[in-house]
Design an enzyme around this catalytic site. Structure first.
Site, PDB file in Angstrom:
ATOM      1  N   ARG A  40       0.812  -1.208   0.000  1.00  0.00           N
ATOM      2  CA  ARG A  40       0.000   0.000   0.000  1.00  0.00           C
ATOM      3  C   ARG A  40       0.853   1.269   0.000  1.00  0.00           C
ATOM      4  NH1 ARG A  40      -0.347  -4.795   1.174  1.00  0.00           N
ATOM      5  NH2 ARG A  40       0.210  -4.376   3.346  1.00  0.00           N
ATOM      6  N   CYS A  46      -6.096  -2.482   7.950  1.00  0.00           N
ATOM      7  CA  CYS A  46      -4.864  -1.919   7.387  1.00  0.00           C
ATOM      8  C   CYS A  46      -5.068  -0.426   7.249  1.00  0.00           C
ATOM      9  CB  CYS A  46      -4.560  -2.546   6.018  1.00  0.00           C
ATOM     10  SG  CYS A  46      -3.228  -1.709   5.117  1.00  0.00           S
ATOM     11  N   THR A  56      -3.025   1.983   6.108  1.00  0.00           N
ATOM     12  CA  THR A  56      -2.526   2.611   4.887  1.00  0.00           C
ATOM     13  C   THR A  56      -3.530   2.482   3.748  1.00  0.00           C
ATOM     14  OG1 THR A  56      -0.301   1.991   5.614  1.00  0.00           O
ATOM     15  CG2 THR A  56      -0.524   2.813   3.370  1.00  0.00           C
ATOM     16  N   THR A  82       2.825   4.351   8.889  1.00  0.00           N
ATOM     17  CA  THR A  82       3.724   4.175   7.752  1.00  0.00           C
ATOM     18  C   THR A  82       3.919   5.502   7.021  1.00  0.00           C
ATOM     19  OG1 THR A  82       1.932   3.685   6.196  1.00  0.00           O
ATOM     20  CG2 THR A  82       2.907   1.813   7.390  1.00  0.00           C
ATOM     21  N   LYS A 111       6.826  -6.865  10.253  1.00  0.00           N
ATOM     22  CA  LYS A 111       6.387  -7.551   9.038  1.00  0.00           C
ATOM     23  C   LYS A 111       7.346  -8.671   8.661  1.00  0.00           C
ATOM     24  CE  LYS A 111       3.807  -3.829   6.710  1.00  0.00           C
ATOM     25  NZ  LYS A 111       2.542  -4.565   6.516  1.00  0.00           N
ATOM     26  N   CYS A 115      -0.993   2.034  12.568  1.00  0.00           N
ATOM     27  CA  CYS A 115      -0.523   0.924  11.726  1.00  0.00           C
ATOM     28  C   CYS A 115      -0.809  -0.348  12.492  1.00  0.00           C
ATOM     29  CB  CYS A 115       0.961   1.049  11.423  1.00  0.00           C
ATOM     30  SG  CYS A 115       1.601  -0.362  10.476  1.00  0.00           S
TER      31      CYS A 115
END
Length: 238
Positions: free
Chosen positions: A50, A85, A87, A129, A168, A198
């Protein structure tokens, strides 16, 4: 008529989606299996990155894959869509336009929750992010709710991104380092609240002091998903 109330488009990332599901179970007031939500979860791990899509301006592949997932959810007959999510919420208007299903807006719901908890004029920091910061989604939501939006300086933002991508990659996230970032937002930027914007950051187990200033967008999405699905939210147990 479908028996599934909630559809989750996840996999962005997979660990965050797993935690979202666990928190739905933990926070739903239920005395037996049958009183929990019926859910369908797409763990779409191959969804295009993203942040890269936002920063590069190359949106088409992400939106095409999102459209495919939404079509499948419509076919399966869910009532509500949750996307754990942050983003991806940059594309919320396009996503909503792709489906007749109710898509729960985590960004807007989080801003509303902060206004209710901290009041009009609260100074709100954001940890997220690069893509979420660049997108301005939380900035717009905060401004619309009469909140003062504060973002980290570039050095701190790079530290936040390192924490996110370490998680991640299934690497060790330094809790103390991240807590120092949170407390810097409080002490140096005079923030009344700090948004964990996030879903990877939701995984970090913060201490009591740091967590008291944080509003976890994932937790907001969890609670709203439960309520929209017609269930009751269990009070937090200390």
């Amino acid at each position: 008529m479908s028996n599934y109330e909630l559809g989750v488009i996840g996999g962005m990332g997979p660990l965050a989606t797993s935690m979202f599901y666990e928190r739905i179970i933990e926070r739903t007031l239920a005395n037996c299996d049958q009183e929990h939500l019926n859910m369908i979860i797409f763990n779409h791990a191959t969804m295009p990155d993203r942040t890269k899509a936002i920063l590069s301006g190359e949106h088409q592949m992400f939106l095409e894959q999102m459209k495919s997932d939404l079509n499948a959810m419509e076919t399966l007959g869910v009532s509500y869509i949750a996307i754990p999510c942050n983003t991806s919420h940059y594309f919320m208007e396009q996503i909503k336009a792709m489906t007749y299903l109710k898509v729960i807006d985590m960004v807007e719901e989080t801003a509303l929750a902060i206004r209710q908890r901290f009041g009009v004029g609260a100074r709100v920091g954001i940890l997220a992010t690069h893509g979420t910061i660049f997108s301005g989604t939380y900035e717009k939501a905060c401004t619309a709710n009469d909140l003062i939006y504060i973002k980290p300086n570039p050095k701190m933002q790079d530290q936040v991104m390192k924490v996110i991508y370490d998680i991640k990659a299934d690497c060790f996230a330094d809790v103390h380092e991240f807590e120092s970032i949170v407390m810097s937002m409080v002490n140096d930027y005079q923030c009344d609240a700090v948004i964990l914007a996030c879903t990877e950051l939701s995984i970090i187990q913060l201490g009591k002091v740091a967590s008291s200033f944080c509003v976890d967008a994932m937790d907001v999405l969890v609670e709203k998903s439960i309520v929209y699905a017609g269930k009751k939210v269990k009070d937090h147990v200390e």
